[in-house]
Design a protein around this motif. Sequence first.
Motif, mmCIF file in Angstrom:
data_model
loop_
_atom_site.group_PDB
_atom_site.id
_atom_site.type_symbol
_atom_site.label_atom_id
_atom_site.label_comp_id
_atom_site.label_asym_id
_atom_site.label_seq_id
_atom_site.Cartn_x
_atom_site.Cartn_y
_atom_site.Cartn_z
ATOM 1 N N MET A 76 0.857 -1.182 0.000
ATOM 2 C CA MET A 76 0.000 0.000 0.000
ATOM 3 C C MET A 76 0.893 1.231 0.000
ATOM 4 O O MET A 76 2.016 1.178 0.499
ATOM 5 N N GLN A 84 4.202 0.554 2.169
ATOM 6 C CA GLN A 84 4.121 -0.458 3.231
ATOM 7 C C GLN A 84 3.859 -1.800 2.562
ATOM 8 O O GLN A 84 2.791 -1.998 1.969
ATOM 9 N N GLU A 150 -2.124 -12.085 9.476
ATOM 10 C CA GLU A 150 -1.880 -10.691 9.846
ATOM 11 C C GLU A 150 -1.847 -10.522 11.368
ATOM 12 O O GLU A 150 -1.106 -9.680 11.870
ATOM 13 N N MET A 157 5.250 -7.332 15.158
ATOM 14 C CA MET A 157 5.511 -5.899 15.189
ATOM 15 C C MET A 157 5.469 -5.378 16.623
ATOM 16 O O MET A 157 6.236 -4.506 16.991
ATOM 17 N N GLY A 158 4.550 -5.933 17.417
ATOM 18 C CA GLY A 158 4.348 -5.418 18.753
ATOM 19 C C GLY A 158 5.336 -5.940 19.776
ATOM 20 O O GLY A 158 5.648 -5.251 20.729
ATOM 21 N N GLY A 201 8.479 -3.626 9.340
ATOM 22 C CA GLY A 201 8.455 -2.376 10.090
ATOM 23 C C GLY A 201 9.836 -1.895 10.493
ATOM 24 O O GLY A 201 10.012 -1.304 11.554
ATOM 25 N N ILE B 147 -9.495 -8.071 6.916
ATOM 26 C CA ILE B 147 -8.153 -8.081 6.322
ATOM 27 C C ILE B 147 -7.685 -6.650 6.053
ATOM 28 O O ILE B 147 -6.546 -6.286 6.355
ATOM 29 N N VAL B 148 -8.582 -5.833 5.540
ATOM 30 C CA VAL B 148 -8.239 -4.435 5.254
ATOM 31 C C VAL B 148 -7.912 -3.692 6.551
ATOM 32 O O VAL B 148 -6.956 -2.922 6.625
ATOM 33 N N ARG B 149 -8.719 -3.955 7.586
ATOM 34 C CA ARG B 149 -8.464 -3.324 8.877
ATOM 35 C C ARG B 149 -7.048 -3.630 9.349
ATOM 36 O O ARG B 149 -6.322 -2.748 9.790
ATOM 37 N N GLU B 150 -6.648 -4.872 9.200
ATOM 38 C CA GLU B 150 -5.328 -5.257 9.693
ATOM 39 C C GLU B 150 -4.221 -4.685 8.803
ATOM 40 O O GLU B 150 -3.141 -4.353 9.292
ATOM 41 N N HIS B 151 -4.491 -4.561 7.520
ATOM 42 C CA HIS B 151 -3.528 -3.881 6.642
ATOM 43 C C HIS B 151 -3.263 -2.474 7.145
ATOM 44 O O HIS B 151 -2.121 -2.017 7.192
ATOM 45 N N ASN B 152 -4.333 -1.796 7.523
ATOM 46 C CA ASN B 152 -4.170 -0.430 7.998
ATOM 47 C C ASN B 152 -3.397 -0.390 9.313
ATOM 48 O O ASN B 152 -2.589 0.513 9.539
ATOM 49 N N LEU B 153 -3.640 -1.381 10.149
ATOM 50 C CA LEU B 153 -2.880 -1.491 11.392
ATOM 51 C C LEU B 153 -1.394 -1.665 11.096
ATOM 52 O O LEU B 153 -0.545 -1.018 11.711
ATOM 53 N N LEU B 154 -1.094 -2.542 10.143
ATOM 54 C CA LEU B 154 0.291 -2.788 9.771
ATOM 55 C C LEU B 154 0.942 -1.509 9.272
ATOM 56 O O LEU B 154 2.075 -1.186 9.623
ATOM 57 N N MET B 155 0.209 -0.801 8.456
ATOM 58 C CA MET B 155 0.672 0.480 7.916
ATOM 59 C C MET B 155 1.045 1.408 9.070
ATOM 60 O O MET B 155 2.065 2.070 9.048
ATOM 61 N N MET B 157 1.755 0.541 12.216
ATOM 62 C CA MET B 157 2.903 0.012 12.950
ATOM 63 C C MET B 157 4.204 0.304 12.208
ATOM 64 O O MET B 157 5.225 0.593 12.827
ATOM 65 N N GLY B 158 4.144 0.221 10.894
ATOM 66 C CA GLY B 158 5.355 0.355 10.097
ATOM 67 C C GLY B 158 5.773 1.790 9.857
ATOM 68 O O GLY B 158 6.956 2.079 9.728
ATOM 69 N N ASN B 159 4.820 2.697 9.806
ATOM 70 C CA ASN B 159 5.143 4.041 9.318
ATOM 71 C C ASN B 159 4.817 5.202 10.241
ATOM 72 O O ASN B 159 5.130 6.329 9.917
ATOM 73 N N GLY B 201 1.358 -1.340 19.606
ATOM 74 C CA GLY B 201 2.778 -1.688 19.629
ATOM 75 C C GLY B 201 3.602 -0.717 20.446
ATOM 76 O O GLY B 201 4.754 -0.442 20.115
#
Lengths: 248, 248
Positions: A76, A84, A150, A157-158, A201, B147-155, B157-159, B201
């Motif tokens: 994304m 990401q 996920e 990540m956490g 991350g 799945i989309v919700r968790e993608h956003n979470l990953l985003m 966490m990563g950024n 996180g």
Amino acid sequence: MPETRPYQHHYLKAACANCSVLELCLPIGLTSHEVERLDTLIIQRVKVKKGAALYRAGDPLRSLYAVRIGSFKTSMLSVDGREQVTGFQIPGEMLGLDAISDDRHTCSAFALEDSEVCPFNFAQLEKLALELPSLQHNMNKILSREIVREHNLLMMMGNMNSDERLAAFLLNLSQRLSIRGYSSRNFVLKMRREEIGSYLGLRLETICRGIAHLRDSELVEISGRNVKVLNLDGLKQLVAGCHREPPL
Amino acid sequence: MPETRPYQHHYLKAACANCSVLELCLPIGLTSHEVERLDTLIIQRVKVKKGAALYRAGDPLRSLYAVRIGSFKTSMLSVDGREQVTGFQIPGEMLGLDAISDDRHTCSAFALEDSEVCPFNFAQLEKLALELPSLQHNMNKILSREIVREHNLLMMMGNMNSDERLAAFLLNLSQRLSIRGYSSRNFVLKMRREEIGSYLGLRLETICRGIAHLRDSELVEISGRNVKVLNLDGLKQLVAGCHREPPL
DNA sequence: CGTGCTTTTGATTATGATCAATAAGTGTGG
DNA sequence: CCACACTTATTGATCATAATCAAAAGCACG
């Protein structure tokens, strides 16, 4: 990934029945008659050149895709253009599941090498799933499995430090490759350090240092993109006995 | 969460048709006749006391649950007993989707306050979905949305840095509450700082400091668990213009 | 066989974790 | 209703980890 033109259509006649990744893909557990019906959905397999996008964020959902040959990354873009990476997919794994939510892809999918996918028209897939209970069940499981994947990523990540995340990444890839019949001890990373970093991350420099650490502790031998796992249990221990605080 | 006994059975007769969260839950877009058929799956609503577990990691999948009243957290335990919160659920949101993957819950779900859920027996739900195309479609969408919700979470966490994550968390909760008809500007955090931290996180102290920062910049007023959003656009800007590097 | 890109390694810095002490809530039983 | 115990939240000081900046070495491909 400079290659931005849409994916190339190299038409191949599809046939789930004699596909080598059949047992890892949507048709798990379907009878041969059911597989035949699923076959009718795949008009043709699609080849995607290294670096090309199979689909892009914002594209309407037409099909879900099963990776047949090669590998992909899904990613994304943030508002300010940072990437990401949300996943890496190898043969037998599905692409596009996030798009069902809103009939629109939320990620882009790029081939990490010359690759081939089987597109399943989603509307037809849903229709067929009404008639084939095991297909419906498979779809539910595949979607749920992605949620679990996920969750594990979030956990990583956490709660894991950089070396542990890298070890977990290598271990996970090794296991998935092994399920597909590839060697779990020798494999090639098709992605760049930066992409691994984004996925975990971390920055690419941190990945390089992590690789150096794993090498120093003689857990793996990594030169360039070639990975040789030297101590699988050691890697597992690193991942299991992980986390920022020691257990009390 | 000291309360460890299984959830209490306070039987209520269910009726999707006159449920206030109907339009946010599984039955979205079903005809009244279809909703009636769905109704037959819910033997009874279930009350869960604050702190009690609706289900625990490892439990066999019996039902999916729609939150009707109250709120929940879902969390996984790491090998050494550390908790990773994977989500917070408010009325209209589903619980247990991860369990479809392996017929076994991978998370535990705890009530953050006295709550009530509608259990959908999963086997029956799948069977019914074969007959009701829109139910099947809804289930696919709900799974994909997760799945989309968790993608956003990953985003995230990563950024995002700590203040941005906290702002994103508050904004997301505010939006979800608003969809459910609650105020998006005044609400109560039902979870502890530690649980917010685990979800994002971060450590609980970092959450406290983040709250102090948001207060100092007059974006929100938070006293204890009461939240008042003062500057919604400011919050959004913080989240949007986020990320560790400034845009070049 | 250069010219990008990618990877590696080093030096320094910044962010959030950790440790610690206090304050504010919450709930329970007298 | 209050007192007490206990949980939760806040704030400060210090430390550790990974980010950032920078420069050089490998590689891959036209």
